[in-house]
Motif scaffolding. Structure first.
Motif, PDB file in Angstrom:
ATOM      1  N   PRO A   8       0.811  -1.231  -0.115  1.00  0.00           N
ATOM      2  CA  PRO A   8      -0.131   0.048  -0.402  1.00  0.00           C
ATOM      3  C   PRO A   8       0.839   0.888   0.004  1.00  0.00           C
ATOM      4  O   PRO A   8       0.324   2.343  -0.130  1.00  0.00           O
ATOM      5  N   LEU A   9       2.070   1.437   0.919  1.00  0.00           N
ATOM      6  CA  LEU A   9       2.793   2.406   0.350  1.00  0.00           C
ATOM      7  C   LEU A   9       2.849   2.710  -0.496  1.00  0.00           C
ATOM      8  O   LEU A   9       3.157   3.504  -1.356  1.00  0.00           O
ATOM      9  N   VAL A  10       3.594   1.479  -0.974  1.00  0.00           N
ATOM     10  CA  VAL A  10       4.369   2.082  -3.016  1.00  0.00           C
ATOM     11  C   VAL A  10       3.289   2.782  -3.485  1.00  0.00           C
ATOM     12  O   VAL A  10       3.289   3.157  -4.610  1.00  0.00           O
ATOM     13  N   VAL A  13       2.223   6.006  -3.202  1.00  0.00           N
ATOM     14  CA  VAL A  13       3.656   7.231  -3.134  1.00  0.00           C
ATOM     15  C   VAL A  13       3.521   7.310  -5.092  1.00  0.00           C
ATOM     16  O   VAL A  13       3.704   8.344  -5.335  1.00  0.00           O
ATOM     17  N   LEU A  14       3.022   6.139  -5.367  1.00  0.00           N
ATOM     18  CA  LEU A  14       3.008   6.600  -6.867  1.00  0.00           C
ATOM     19  C   LEU A  14       2.283   7.014  -7.258  1.00  0.00           C
ATOM     20  O   LEU A  14       2.215   7.856  -8.334  1.00  0.00           O
ATOM     21  N   LEU A  15       1.088   7.039  -6.808  1.00  0.00           N
ATOM     22  CA  LEU A  15      -0.355   7.558  -7.242  1.00  0.00           C
ATOM     23  C   LEU A  15       0.402   9.093  -7.120  1.00  0.00           C
ATOM     24  O   LEU A  15      -0.639  10.075  -7.011  1.00  0.00           O
ATOM     25  N   GLY A  16       0.894   9.710  -6.026  1.00  0.00           N
ATOM     26  CA  GLY A  16       1.277  10.854  -5.438  1.00  0.00           C
ATOM     27  C   GLY A  16       2.248  11.582  -6.497  1.00  0.00           C
ATOM     28  O   GLY A  16       2.189  12.531  -6.885  1.00  0.00           O
ATOM     29  N   ARG A  78      -8.416  -4.689   1.710  1.00  0.00           N
ATOM     30  CA  ARG A  78      -9.017  -5.413   1.657  1.00  0.00           C
ATOM     31  C   ARG A  78      -8.109  -6.905   2.147  1.00  0.00           C
ATOM     32  O   ARG A  78      -8.690  -8.295   2.997  1.00  0.00           O
ATOM     33  N   ARG A  79      -7.026  -6.766   1.242  1.00  0.00           N
ATOM     34  CA  ARG A  79      -5.522  -7.882   1.650  1.00  0.00           C
ATOM     35  C   ARG A  79      -5.050  -7.959   2.554  1.00  0.00           C
ATOM     36  O   ARG A  79      -3.585  -8.805   2.061  1.00  0.00           O
ATOM     37  N   THR A  80      -4.943  -6.381   2.963  1.00  0.00           N
ATOM     38  CA  THR A  80      -3.610  -6.240   4.327  1.00  0.00           C
ATOM     39  C   THR A  80      -4.164  -6.926   5.557  1.00  0.00           C
ATOM     40  O   THR A  80      -5.114  -6.476   5.964  1.00  0.00           O
ATOM     41  N   SER A  81      -3.190  -6.577   6.084  1.00  0.00           N
ATOM     42  CA  SER A  81      -3.577  -6.948   8.045  1.00  0.00           C
ATOM     43  C   SER A  81      -3.846  -6.045   8.401  1.00  0.00           C
ATOM     44  O   SER A  81      -3.431  -5.608   9.804  1.00  0.00           O
ATOM     45  N   LEU A  82      -3.171  -4.778   7.425  1.00  0.00           N
ATOM     46  CA  LEU A  82      -3.767  -3.159   8.532  1.00  0.00           C
ATOM     47  C   LEU A  82      -4.908  -3.308   9.292  1.00  0.00           C
ATOM     48  O   LEU A  82      -5.230  -3.650   8.592  1.00  0.00           O
ATOM     49  N   THR A  83      -4.401  -2.383  10.423  1.00  0.00           N
ATOM     50  CA  THR A  83      -5.889  -1.870  11.141  1.00  0.00           C
ATOM     51  C   THR A  83      -6.650  -1.001   9.705  1.00  0.00           C
ATOM     52  O   THR A  83      -5.679   0.298   8.829  1.00  0.00           O
ATOM     53  N   PRO A  84      -7.794  -0.671  10.047  1.00  0.00           N
ATOM     54  CA  PRO A  84      -8.116   0.331   8.899  1.00  0.00           C
ATOM     55  C   PRO A  84      -7.591   1.227   9.314  1.00  0.00           C
ATOM     56  O   PRO A  84      -7.423   2.419   8.186  1.00  0.00           O
ATOM     57  N   THR A  86      -4.960   2.968  10.751  1.00  0.00           N
ATOM     58  CA  THR A  86      -3.950   2.990   9.992  1.00  0.00           C
ATOM     59  C   THR A  86      -3.445   2.900   8.978  1.00  0.00           C
ATOM     60  O   THR A  86      -2.958   3.449   8.116  1.00  0.00           O
ATOM     61  N   TYR A  87      -4.372   1.926   7.951  1.00  0.00           N
ATOM     62  CA  TYR A  87      -4.024   1.705   6.904  1.00  0.00           C
ATOM     63  C   TYR A  87      -4.451   3.115   5.990  1.00  0.00           C
ATOM     64  O   TYR A  87      -3.732   3.971   5.089  1.00  0.00           O
ATOM     65  N   TRP A  88      -5.906   3.841   6.476  1.00  0.00           N
ATOM     66  CA  TRP A  88      -6.106   4.712   6.072  1.00  0.00           C
ATOM     67  C   TRP A  88      -5.134   6.196   6.133  1.00  0.00           C
ATOM     68  O   TRP A  88      -5.668   7.112   5.243  1.00  0.00           O
ATOM     69  N   LEU A  89      -4.719   6.014   7.457  1.00  0.00           N
ATOM     70  CA  LEU A  89      -3.766   7.312   7.360  1.00  0.00           C
ATOM     71  C   LEU A  89      -2.631   7.569   6.648  1.00  0.00           C
ATOM     72  O   LEU A  89      -1.973   8.166   5.704  1.00  0.00           O
ATOM     73  N   LEU A  90      -2.211   5.663   6.409  1.00  0.00           N
ATOM     74  CA  LEU A  90      -1.072   5.613   5.279  1.00  0.00           C
ATOM     75  C   LEU A  90      -1.074   6.085   4.024  1.00  0.00           C
ATOM     76  O   LEU A  90      -0.782   6.935   3.719  1.00  0.00           O
ATOM     77  N   SER A  91      -2.149   5.615   3.793  1.00  0.00           N
ATOM     78  CA  SER A  91      -2.908   6.022   1.969  1.00  0.00           C
ATOM     79  C   SER A  91      -3.161   7.302   2.174  1.00  0.00           C
ATOM     80  O   SER A  91      -3.836   7.623   0.626  1.00  0.00           O
TER      81      SER A  91
END
Length: 106
Positions: A8-10, A13-16, A78-84, A86-91
């Motif tokens: 998700p980070l990659v 970042v590529l979308l950024g 849906r495929r990551t084990s991060l909490t929602p 944490t995931y949305w903060l990262l995204s």
């Protein structure tokens, strides 16, 4: 299945990288809004066409960018084990990295 945060980070970042365009358009619109004469920004003195024309340009660009980001992040979430949270903060913060790098480089 993705179990870690690098994918998700990659992706974000590529979308950024193309995300610098909507970020810049939003900044320009915020600075030149008729009631935006705050102490930390100055309106462009030659910008006297109004903001309606800018809204015609900014709204479709930002909407298309948001749709692309949503379509890319929905299956990844849906495929990551991060909490929602944490995931949305990262995204939400990862796409700002290329823009921040450009600002720091200039």
């Amino acid at each position: 299945m993705l179990r870690h945060w690098p994918a998700p980070l990659v992706v974000n970042v590529l979308l950024g990288i193309p995300g610098g365009v909507p970020f810049r358009l939003l900044w320009y619109l915020a600075v030149n809004w008729p009631l935006a004469d705050a102490g930390w920004t100055k309106r462009e003195p030659t910008e006297n066409d109004g903001t309606a024309l800018w809204l015609v340009i900014v709204v479709p660009v930002v909407a298309l960018y948001g749709l692309i980001r949503w379509l890319a992040n929905r299956p990844l979430r849906r495929r990551t084990s991060l909490t929602p949270r944490t995931y949305w903060l990262l995204s939400l913060t990862a796409p700002l990295l290329p823009t921040a790098a450009l600002i720091l480089n200039s």
